[in-house]
Design a protein around this motif. Structure first.
Motif, PDB file in Angstrom:
ATOM      1  N   VAL A  76       0.822  -1.214   0.000  1.00  0.00           N
ATOM      2  CA  VAL A  76       0.000   0.000   0.000  1.00  0.00           C
ATOM      3  C   VAL A  76       0.857   1.266   0.000  1.00  0.00           C
ATOM      4  O   VAL A  76       0.606   2.188  -0.787  1.00  0.00           O
ATOM      5  N   GLU A  77       1.877   1.324   0.845  1.00  0.00           N
ATOM      6  CA  GLU A  77       2.711   2.528   0.902  1.00  0.00           C
ATOM      7  C   GLU A  77       3.414   2.780  -0.428  1.00  0.00           C
ATOM      8  O   GLU A  77       3.498   3.916  -0.889  1.00  0.00           O
ATOM      9  N   GLU A  78       3.908   1.725  -1.062  1.00  0.00           N
ATOM     10  CA  GLU A  78       4.573   1.883  -2.353  1.00  0.00           C
ATOM     11  C   GLU A  78       3.574   2.345  -3.413  1.00  0.00           C
ATOM     12  O   GLU A  78       3.893   3.202  -4.246  1.00  0.00           O
ATOM     13  N   ALA A  79       2.373   1.808  -3.384  1.00  0.00           N
ATOM     14  CA  ALA A  79       1.340   2.233  -4.337  1.00  0.00           C
ATOM     15  C   ALA A  79       1.024   3.714  -4.160  1.00  0.00           C
ATOM     16  O   ALA A  79       0.903   4.453  -5.143  1.00  0.00           O
ATOM     17  N   LEU A  80       0.904   4.157  -2.915  1.00  0.00           N
ATOM     18  CA  LEU A  80       0.623   5.568  -2.649  1.00  0.00           C
ATOM     19  C   LEU A  80       1.763   6.454  -3.132  1.00  0.00           C
ATOM     20  O   LEU A  80       1.532   7.521  -3.713  1.00  0.00           O
ATOM     21  N   ALA A  81       2.998   6.023  -2.923  1.00  0.00           N
ATOM     22  CA  ALA A  81       4.154   6.806  -3.360  1.00  0.00           C
ATOM     23  C   ALA A  81       4.214   6.890  -4.879  1.00  0.00           C
ATOM     24  O   ALA A  81       4.429   7.968  -5.442  1.00  0.00           O
ATOM     25  N   LEU A  82       4.024   5.760  -5.548  1.00  0.00           N
ATOM     26  CA  LEU A  82       4.091   5.748  -7.014  1.00  0.00           C
ATOM     27  C   LEU A  82       2.955   6.547  -7.633  1.00  0.00           C
ATOM     28  O   LEU A  82       3.159   7.359  -8.536  1.00  0.00           O
ATOM     29  N   ALA A  83       1.735   6.329  -7.159  1.00  0.00           N
ATOM     30  CA  ALA A  83       0.583   7.043  -7.706  1.00  0.00           C
ATOM     31  C   ALA A  83       0.631   8.527  -7.341  1.00  0.00           C
ATOM     32  O   ALA A  83       0.150   9.373  -8.097  1.00  0.00           O
ATOM     33  N   GLY A  84       1.225   8.820  -6.193  1.00  0.00           N
ATOM     34  CA  GLY A  84       1.356  10.208  -5.764  1.00  0.00           C
ATOM     35  C   GLY A  84       2.176  11.042  -6.723  1.00  0.00           C
ATOM     36  O   GLY A  84       1.983  12.259  -6.843  1.00  0.00           O
ATOM     37  N   GLN A  85       3.098  10.414  -7.438  1.00  0.00           N
ATOM     38  CA  GLN A  85       3.904  11.129  -8.435  1.00  0.00           C
ATOM     39  C   GLN A  85       3.029  11.676  -9.569  1.00  0.00           C
ATOM     40  O   GLN A  85       3.411  12.631 -10.233  1.00  0.00           O
ATOM     41  N   ASP A  86       1.867  11.069  -9.773  1.00  0.00           N
ATOM     42  CA  ASP A  86       0.935  11.520 -10.811  1.00  0.00           C
ATOM     43  C   ASP A  86      -0.250  12.279 -10.220  1.00  0.00           C
ATOM     44  O   ASP A  86      -1.275  12.453 -10.885  1.00  0.00           O
ATOM     45  N   GLY A  87      -0.126  12.707  -8.962  1.00  0.00           N
ATOM     46  CA  GLY A  87      -1.167  13.519  -8.343  1.00  0.00           C
ATOM     47  C   GLY A  87      -2.284  12.757  -7.670  1.00  0.00           C
ATOM     48  O   GLY A  87      -3.281  13.348  -7.265  1.00  0.00           O
TER      49      GLY A  87
END
Length: 152
Positions: A76-87
């Protein structure tokens, strides 16, 4: 003289024209206007359906695009970090998926909704749907589908 006043008037109007406020994802009047939880359904088909239904999707307005994922807890944390790069941000806290589902790593999968505000069209929707499916797969989870919200 009237010619100059017209030009100056247009310039003043352009300078004072305000850009609309971005759509606030916490608004209480947001409702689901279109959704698709069928992998085989084209985004264009879902959006056409959303434009015909009630409440209906308004193409010219911004929408809150939400992707529904199920992921292993450790991802979950990695998904949030990766998706966060796209807003993207998390729409709601992660919670366990209903029984009967299984994560690739054997743990109880978590449901995660990633959201961002954008103008929605079939091409961009399809790109984001594919991006989220790829993200979920790389992290050992599944992309369940997407929906979009606009003010009622």
């Amino acid at each position: 003289m009237s010619e100059h006043a017209g030009v100056l008037g247009r310039i003043r109007r352009l300078m004072t024209k305000r850009t609309p406020e971005p759509l606030d994802v916490t608004r209480q009047d947001l409702v689901v206007v279109v959704e698709s939880f069928d992998d085989s359904e084209a985004c264009s088909t879902a959006l056409d359906r959303g434009a015909q239904g009630a409440p209906h999707w308004i193409e010219a307005d911004d929408a809150v695009l939400r992707h529904h994922l199920e992921l292993p807890p450790a991802a979950v944390e990695e998904a949030l970090a990766l998706a966060g790069q796209d807003g993207y941000t998390a729409a709601v806290p992660s919670h366990p998926v209903s029984p009967g589902h299984s994560a690739a790593d054997g743990g109880t999968p978590l449901s995660l909704i990633l959201q961002r505000v954008q103008r929605l069209d079939a091409m961009h929707c399809a790109q984001e749907k594919s991006r989220m499916a790829s993200l979920a797969q790389r992290l050992g989870g599944n992309a369940l589908g997407w929906d979009a919200l606009q003010p009622e």
